[in-house]
Enzyme design. Structure first.
Site, PDB file in Angstrom:
ATOM      1  N   ASP A  36      27.059  36.034   1.621  1.00  0.00           N
ATOM      2  CA  ASP A  36      26.079  35.086   2.298  1.00  0.00           C
ATOM      3  C   ASP A  36      24.824  35.022   1.495  1.00  0.00           C
ATOM      4  OD1 ASP A  36      28.139  35.473   3.979  1.00  0.00           O
ATOM      5  OD2 ASP A  36      26.981  35.862   5.867  1.00  0.00           O
ATOM      6  N   LEU A  38      20.155  40.222   5.590  1.00  0.00           N
ATOM      7  CA  LEU A  38      21.745  40.301   5.539  1.00  0.00           C
ATOM      8  C   LEU A  38      22.232  41.640   4.768  1.00  0.00           C
ATOM      9  CD1 LEU A  38      22.133  36.722   3.610  1.00  0.00           C
ATOM     10  CD2 LEU A  38      21.721  37.329   6.184  1.00  0.00           C
ATOM     11  N   ALA A  39      21.523  42.464   4.401  1.00  0.00           N
ATOM     12  CA  ALA A  39      21.899  43.871   3.741  1.00  0.00           C
ATOM     13  C   ALA A  39      22.816  44.539   4.812  1.00  0.00           C
ATOM     14  CB  ALA A  39      20.810  44.562   3.268  1.00  0.00           C
ATOM     15  N   SER A  62      26.916  40.313  14.223  1.00  0.00           N
ATOM     16  CA  SER A  62      28.441  39.927  14.173  1.00  0.00           C
ATOM     17  C   SER A  62      29.145  39.678  15.409  1.00  0.00           C
ATOM     18  CB  SER A  62      29.073  41.109  13.140  1.00  0.00           C
ATOM     19  OG  SER A  62      30.108  41.278  13.230  1.00  0.00           O
ATOM     20  N   GLU A 108      31.840  41.039  15.479  1.00  0.00           N
ATOM     21  CA  GLU A 108      32.396  42.395  15.839  1.00  0.00           C
ATOM     22  C   GLU A 108      31.738  43.287  17.094  1.00  0.00           C
ATOM     23  OE1 GLU A 108      34.802  44.672  14.382  1.00  0.00           O
ATOM     24  OE2 GLU A 108      35.751  42.660  14.016  1.00  0.00           O
ATOM     25  N   TYR A 147      30.516  50.414  12.534  1.00  0.00           N
ATOM     26  CA  TYR A 147      29.990  49.277  12.022  1.00  0.00           C
ATOM     27  C   TYR A 147      29.403  48.424  13.172  1.00  0.00           C
ATOM     28  CZ  TYR A 147      29.478  44.470  10.308  1.00  0.00           C
ATOM     29  OH  TYR A 147      28.935  43.172  10.067  1.00  0.00           O
TER      30      TYR A 147
HETATM   31  P1  NDP Z   1      28.332  41.629   1.900  1.00  0.00           P
HETATM   32  O1  NDP Z   1      29.222  42.973   2.038  1.00  0.00           O
HETATM   33  O2  NDP Z   1      29.106  40.405   0.836  1.00  0.00           O
HETATM   34  O3  NDP Z   1      27.208  42.000   1.108  1.00  0.00           O
HETATM   35  C1  NDP Z   1      26.456  43.009   1.779  1.00  0.00           C
HETATM   36  C2  NDP Z   1      24.993  43.014   1.062  1.00  0.00           C
HETATM   37  O4  NDP Z   1      23.911  44.022   1.493  1.00  0.00           O
HETATM   38  C3  NDP Z   1      25.092  43.247  -0.489  1.00  0.00           C
HETATM   39  O5  NDP Z   1      24.059  42.588  -1.124  1.00  0.00           O
HETATM   40  C4  NDP Z   1      24.689  44.805  -0.640  1.00  0.00           C
HETATM   41  O6  NDP Z   1      24.444  44.927  -1.947  1.00  0.00           O
HETATM   42  C5  NDP Z   1      23.759  44.837   0.404  1.00  0.00           C
HETATM   43  N1  NDP Z   1      23.584  46.260   0.782  1.00  0.00           N
HETATM   44  C6  NDP Z   1      24.506  47.143   1.095  1.00  0.00           C
HETATM   45  N2  NDP Z   1      24.075  48.374   1.420  1.00  0.00           N
HETATM   46  C7  NDP Z   1      22.656  48.174   1.122  1.00  0.00           C
HETATM   47  C8  NDP Z   1      21.595  49.037   1.339  1.00  0.00           C
HETATM   48  N3  NDP Z   1      21.713  50.325   1.517  1.00  0.00           N
HETATM   49  N4  NDP Z   1      20.329  48.565   1.128  1.00  0.00           N
HETATM   50  C9  NDP Z   1      20.148  47.318   0.471  1.00  0.00           C
HETATM   51  N5  NDP Z   1      21.260  46.417   0.405  1.00  0.00           N
HETATM   52  C10 NDP Z   1      22.461  46.958   0.826  1.00  0.00           C
HETATM   53  O7  NDP Z   1      28.327  41.049   3.224  1.00  0.00           O
HETATM   54  P2  NDP Z   1      28.146  39.585   3.610  1.00  0.00           P
HETATM   55  O8  NDP Z   1      27.534  38.618   2.596  1.00  0.00           O
HETATM   56  O9  NDP Z   1      29.464  39.082   4.015  1.00  0.00           O
HETATM   57  O10 NDP Z   1      27.562  39.523   5.084  1.00  0.00           O
HETATM   58  C11 NDP Z   1      26.177  39.366   5.372  1.00  0.00           C
HETATM   59  C12 NDP Z   1      25.698  40.214   6.292  1.00  0.00           C
HETATM   60  O11 NDP Z   1      26.350  39.278   7.575  1.00  0.00           O
HETATM   61  C13 NDP Z   1      26.078  41.352   6.620  1.00  0.00           C
HETATM   62  O12 NDP Z   1      24.904  42.010   7.463  1.00  0.00           O
HETATM   63  C14 NDP Z   1      27.333  41.641   7.547  1.00  0.00           C
HETATM   64  O13 NDP Z   1      27.556  42.695   8.029  1.00  0.00           O
HETATM   65  C15 NDP Z   1      26.937  40.339   8.490  1.00  0.00           C
HETATM   66  N6  NDP Z   1      28.194  39.485   8.860  1.00  0.00           N
HETATM   67  C16 NDP Z   1      29.020  39.190   7.823  1.00  0.00           C
HETATM   68  C17 NDP Z   1      30.110  38.248   8.323  1.00  0.00           C
HETATM   69  C18 NDP Z   1      30.876  37.580   7.593  1.00  0.00           C
HETATM   70  O14 NDP Z   1      32.199  37.248   8.035  1.00  0.00           O
HETATM   71  N7  NDP Z   1      30.962  37.814   6.396  1.00  0.00           N
HETATM   72  C19 NDP Z   1      30.367  37.933   9.679  1.00  0.00           C
HETATM   73  C20 NDP Z   1      29.128  38.585  10.718  1.00  0.00           C
HETATM   74  C21 NDP Z   1      28.146  39.312  10.234  1.00  0.00           C
HETATM   75  P3  NDP Z   1      25.597  45.243  -3.033  1.00  0.00           P
HETATM   76  O15 NDP Z   1      26.057  44.001  -3.709  1.00  0.00           O
HETATM   77  O16 NDP Z   1      24.833  46.034  -4.128  1.00  0.00           O
HETATM   78  O17 NDP Z   1      26.765  46.122  -2.599  1.00  0.00           O
HETATM   79  P1  GDR Z   2      36.505  42.301   9.735  1.00  0.00           P
HETATM   80  O1  GDR Z   2      37.095  41.697   8.538  1.00  0.00           O
HETATM   81  O2  GDR Z   2      36.980  43.667  10.170  1.00  0.00           O
HETATM   82  O3  GDR Z   2      36.990  41.360  10.980  1.00  0.00           O
HETATM   83  O4  GDR Z   2      35.064  42.205   9.464  1.00  0.00           O
HETATM   84  P2  GDR Z   2      38.487  41.927   7.815  1.00  0.00           P
HETATM   85  O5  GDR Z   2      38.792  41.095   6.680  1.00  0.00           O
HETATM   86  O6  GDR Z   2      38.220  43.469   7.034  1.00  0.00           O
HETATM   87  O7  GDR Z   2      39.760  42.435   8.966  1.00  0.00           O
HETATM   88  C1  GDR Z   2      40.184  41.394   9.715  1.00  0.00           C
HETATM   89  C2  GDR Z   2      41.311  41.679  10.302  1.00  0.00           C
HETATM   90  O8  GDR Z   2      42.539  41.990   9.491  1.00  0.00           O
HETATM   91  C3  GDR Z   2      43.163  43.039   9.582  1.00  0.00           C
HETATM   92  N1  GDR Z   2      43.841  43.604   8.252  1.00  0.00           N
HETATM   93  C4  GDR Z   2      43.157  43.966   7.143  1.00  0.00           C
HETATM   94  N2  GDR Z   2      41.925  43.993   6.897  1.00  0.00           N
HETATM   95  C5  GDR Z   2      41.444  44.481   5.504  1.00  0.00           C
HETATM   96  N3  GDR Z   2      40.346  44.607   5.380  1.00  0.00           N
HETATM   97  N4  GDR Z   2      42.627  45.105   4.915  1.00  0.00           N
HETATM   98  C6  GDR Z   2      43.941  44.682   5.187  1.00  0.00           C
HETATM   99  O9  GDR Z   2      44.884  45.112   4.389  1.00  0.00           O
HETATM  100  C7  GDR Z   2      44.340  44.488   6.405  1.00  0.00           C
HETATM  101  N5  GDR Z   2      45.440  44.108   6.754  1.00  0.00           N
HETATM  102  C8  GDR Z   2      44.981  43.802   8.136  1.00  0.00           C
HETATM  103  C9  GDR Z   2      42.121  44.149  10.097  1.00  0.00           C
HETATM  104  O10 GDR Z   2      42.630  45.225  10.736  1.00  0.00           O
HETATM  105  C10 GDR Z   2      41.241  43.244  11.050  1.00  0.00           C
HETATM  106  O11 GDR Z   2      41.676  43.224  12.313  1.00  0.00           O
HETATM  107  C11 GDR Z   2      34.431  41.310   8.775  1.00  0.00           C
HETATM  108  C12 GDR Z   2      33.388  41.943   8.028  1.00  0.00           C
HETATM  109  O12 GDR Z   2      32.786  40.625   7.339  1.00  0.00           O
HETATM  110  C13 GDR Z   2      32.096  42.171   8.794  1.00  0.00           C
HETATM  111  O13 GDR Z   2      31.122  42.710   8.367  1.00  0.00           O
HETATM  112  C14 GDR Z   2      31.827  40.995  10.047  1.00  0.00           C
HETATM  113  O14 GDR Z   2      30.644  41.549  10.615  1.00  0.00           O
HETATM  114  C15 GDR Z   2      33.064  40.641  10.467  1.00  0.00           C
HETATM  115  O15 GDR Z   2      33.913  40.099   9.712  1.00  0.00           O
HETATM  116  C16 GDR Z   2      32.685  39.626  11.662  1.00  0.00           C
END
Ligand code: NDP
Ligand code: GDR
Length: 348
Positions: free
Chosen positions: A13, A85-86, A134, A136, A157
């Site tokens: 993101d 977003l971290a 989220s 979640e 989480y």
């Molecule tokens: P990513 O896992 O792709 O990115 C997470 C970011 O946080 C990375 O830049 C990571 O750094 C950084 N980070 C991790 N730990 C730390 C720390 N201790 N201090 C500072 N930075 C840190 O997540 P997304 O971009 O997918 O998601 C962005 C945000 O939105 C997150 O908070 C996630 O939980 C939330 N979210 C995501 C959803 C999704 O479907 N993608 C849905 C709902 C919420 P590095 O690159 O070094 O690992």
């Molecule tokens: P989620 O995403 O847990 O919804 O969290 P993920 O893609 O990890 O899992 C979605 C669903 O798929 C099932 N699943 C598997 N998941 C993974 N990772 N690996 C597998 O092999 C696998 N097989 C089945 C999982 O059990 C689950 O039900 C994501 C993250 O981006 C969060 O940070 C964010 O907040 C939520 O989406 C919204």
């Protein structure tokens, strides 16, 4: 020129949001955590050397575990907007590292809010703050879920995200801070981390298609998620901070699909039968999973005039096309004698 500070800028993101804000002529400041290898792949295309007058993206080392460092960054950047977003964002990993997850996702948010509260008092300004919540947090709550649905988190989480959500609400109510909580449902892209299920599937599919592997091992195929495109969702983050009043918003497509349906769509598009290539491995099941997430984004659609542009089918195809191209490049390297690692494919 507006200045935005993004934590988690190196993530999926963060990279789309940085792109969006740079396009809108912001100066963008990102917090990057120190690693022994480069972790800026997703934003390298946006970066110019800071000596270059064109440079509008600036990076600072920092970590949500380090409150003093966060305070220093605020004093150097003087942002108008902050996007937090971290996170340790992997749900399955949070069962393996619950304390670390709580420290970064929950307490890390509190550290940033505390730093911001003091900064605002010291400088007599109000900064707009976005908190990445989220779906979640809804966990086992019955679908469809909206802003009024009670939270029922099902993982360390999710519990930590609920804590962060309520810290944010509490700081808004206690100190009148401009804080928005986005409650975002799953959003994916070709930049999605390779251990989340969608990308794990499309990465494996690309490699299967070009003959680099034959199987992919997955867990629960019955889980249903409301999957959208990350590029659309970062627009909603920005829109929240442009409103007159801070609020909470659900961001979703209003359509859900099972992991099995994702497999059917992806493999079908590539002309393959998923059941020939998918094996179930119990290591990918979670101690507690979330069965069905389906968001109701009505409030954002009316209040923010936001709507998702990319459909489920378009999203799957975008990811498959990208990963097929990546697999072809890997194949070329392998044929030339290079070692091609299975990184990401066997992850969580
Ligand atoms: P990513 O896992 O792709 O990115 C997470 C970011 O946080 C990375 O830049 C990571 O750094 C950084 N980070 C991790 N730990 C730390 C720390 N201790 N201090 C500072 N930075 C840190 O997540 P997304 O971009 O997918 O998601 C962005 C945000 O939105 C997150 O908070 C996630 O939980 C939330 N979210 C995501 C959803 C999704 O479907 N993608 C849905 C709902 C919420 P590095 O690159 O070094 O690992
Ligand atoms: P989620 O995403 O847990 O919804 O969290 P993920 O893609 O990890 O899992 C979605 C669903 O798929 C099932 N699943 C598997 N998941 C993974 N990772 N690996 C597998 O092999 C696998 N097989 C089945 C999982 O059990 C689950 O039900 C994501 C993250 O981006 C969060 O940070 C964010 O907040 C939520 O989406 C919204």
């Amino acid at each position: 020129m507006k200045r935005a500070l993004i934590t988690g800028i190196t993530g999926q993101d963060g990279s789309y949001l940085a792109e969006l804000l740079l396009k809108m002529n912001y100066q963008v400041y990102g917090i990057v955590r120190r690693a022994s290898t480069f972790n800026t792949d997703r934003i390298d295309h946006l970066y110019h050397d800071p000596h270059d007058p064109k440079a509008r993206l600036f990076l600072h080392y920092g970590d949500l575990s380090d409150g003093t460092g966060l305070r220093r960054i605020l004093e150097r950047v003087h942002p108008h907007e902050i996007y937090n977003l971290a996170a340790q964002s992997h749900v399955k990993v949070s069962f393996e590292e619950p304390e670390y997850t709580a420290d970064i996702v929950g307490t890390g948010t509190l550290r940033l809010l505390e730093a911001l509260r003091d900064y605002q008092t010291a400088h007599g300004v109000q900064i707009r703050y976005y908190q990445a919540g989220s779906s979640e947090m809804f966990g086992a709550a019955r679908p469809p879920q909206n802003e009024d649905t009670p939270f029922y988190p099902r993982s360390p989480y999710a519990v930590s995200k609920v804590a962060a959500h309520w810290y944010a609400v509490n700081y808004r109510e206690s100190y009148g801070m401009f804080i928005c909580n986005g409650i975002l449902f799953n959003h994916e892209s070709p930049r999605r981390g390779e251990t989340f299920v969608t990308r794990k599937i499309t990465r494996a599919l690309g490699r299967i298609k070009v003959g680099l592997q034959d199987k992919v091992y997955l867990g629960n195929l019955d889980a249903k998620r409301d999957w959208g495109f990350a590029g659309d969702y970062v627009e909603a983050m920005w829109l929240m901070l442009q409103q007159e009043r801070p609020d909470n918003y659900v961001i979703a497509t209003g359509e859900s699909h099972s992991v099995r349906e994702f497999l059917e769509e992806a493999f079908g598009y590539a002309g393959l039968d998923w059941s020939d290539h998918v094996e179930i491995d119990s290591r990918y099941f979670r101690p507690a999973d979330v069965d069905h997430l389906l968001g109701d984004p009505s409030k954002a659609m009316h209040g923010l005039r936001w709507k998702p542009k990319v459909t489920f089918e378009e999203l799957v195809r975008m990811m498959v096309d990208y990963d097929l191209e990546l697999a072809k490049q890997e194949k070329t390297l392998k044929d030339a004698g290079h070692v091609v690692a299975l990184r990401g494919v066997a992850g969580n």
